[in-house]
Design a protein around this motif. Structure first.
Motif: not given
Length: 238
Positions: A23-28, A39-47, A49-56, A85-87
């Motif tokens: 699914p399209n993460l941004i559209q979701m 609000g929208i929360t993300v938890h990027p991890r170094p690998d 494996r789910h959220i990519r830094y580019s997603d942020v 990114t200044q969240p």
């Protein structure tokens, strides 16, 4: 009313399982906002494996509600990502690199100096800070000493024990919330909150500003649909 921040990590996990953009993460995330998420929360991890830094970076460009980035400030890449990114909010979580999910909060006494340093860095950039903690009044007293704006109560133990004895399960969280209110620290909560246990939690925790919910909400959406599920969770917070 307590605000609902939707954690979209599991949407990214599903996308990454097949590659591509379904699914399209941004559209979701945008749809979550449209359907009532505050609000929208993300938890990027170094690998990644789910959220990519580019997603942020992409989310930062399009979101109109509060953006909360969680992660371990011991990772230099994470610090750089947040500062760039200044969240609206950064939530500091003491994850190990190989953890499947968060499983404990900060020892704010042992890690006081480190947390002060990190919190000062983010607050100087104008970013609200929150730190992930267990429901222990002494740990919350330690959090006050770090200068954090908020704490996020780690609610797994509440969720695990809710069906057996909900009054006992919530007792340490009520004590923790009262201590946070006394010390004038903002109060968030998250981890394994669900349609089953959310209303009781929100009605009994004084001063609860925000809950961050991902896994249970996405799982419920498989049955009820994305729009309906977000509205259902919002209703539990009224």
């Amino acid at each position: 009313m307590t605000q609902l921040s939707v954690n979209v990590n599991k949407i990214a996990t599903l996308r990454n399982a097949r590659g591509g953009n379904t699914p399209n993460l941004i559209q979701m995330a945008l749809d979550a906002e449209k359907y009532g998420a505050q609000g929208i929360t993300v938890h990027p991890r170094p690998d990644e494996r789910h959220i990519r830094y580019s997603d942020v970076y992409e989310l930062k460009e399009v979101l109109t509600t509060e953006f909360n980035i969680e992660g371990n400030p011991k990772e230099e890449k994470f610090i750089a990502l947040v500062l760039k990114t200044q969240p609206h909010q950064v939530t500091l979580v003491p994850d190990a690199t190989n953890q499947i999910t968060s499983n404990h909060g900060w020892n704010t006494i042992e890690h006081k100096d480190f947390l002060i340093k990190m919190i000062d860095k983010f607050k100087e950039a104008g970013i609200r800070t929150s730190i992930f903690v267990d429901p222990d009044p002494k740990i919350i007293e330690g959090a006050k000493e770090t200068g954090t704006d908020r704490i996020e109560l780690y609610t797994e133990s509440y969720a695990q024990n809710f069906a057996t004895n909900k009054a006992m399960a919530i007792e340490p969280f009520v004590a923790a919330a009262k201590k946070a209110n006394e010390l004038e620290i903002g109060l968030n909560a998250g981890h394994d909150l669900s349609l089953e246990n959310l209303r009781y939690f929100s009605q009994n925790i004084p001063g609860l500003l925000e809950v961050s919910i991902g896994h249970a909400l996405v799982a419920d959406a498989l049955y009820f649909g994305w729009e309906n599920t977000i509205r259902m969770y919002r209703n539990e917070l009224t």
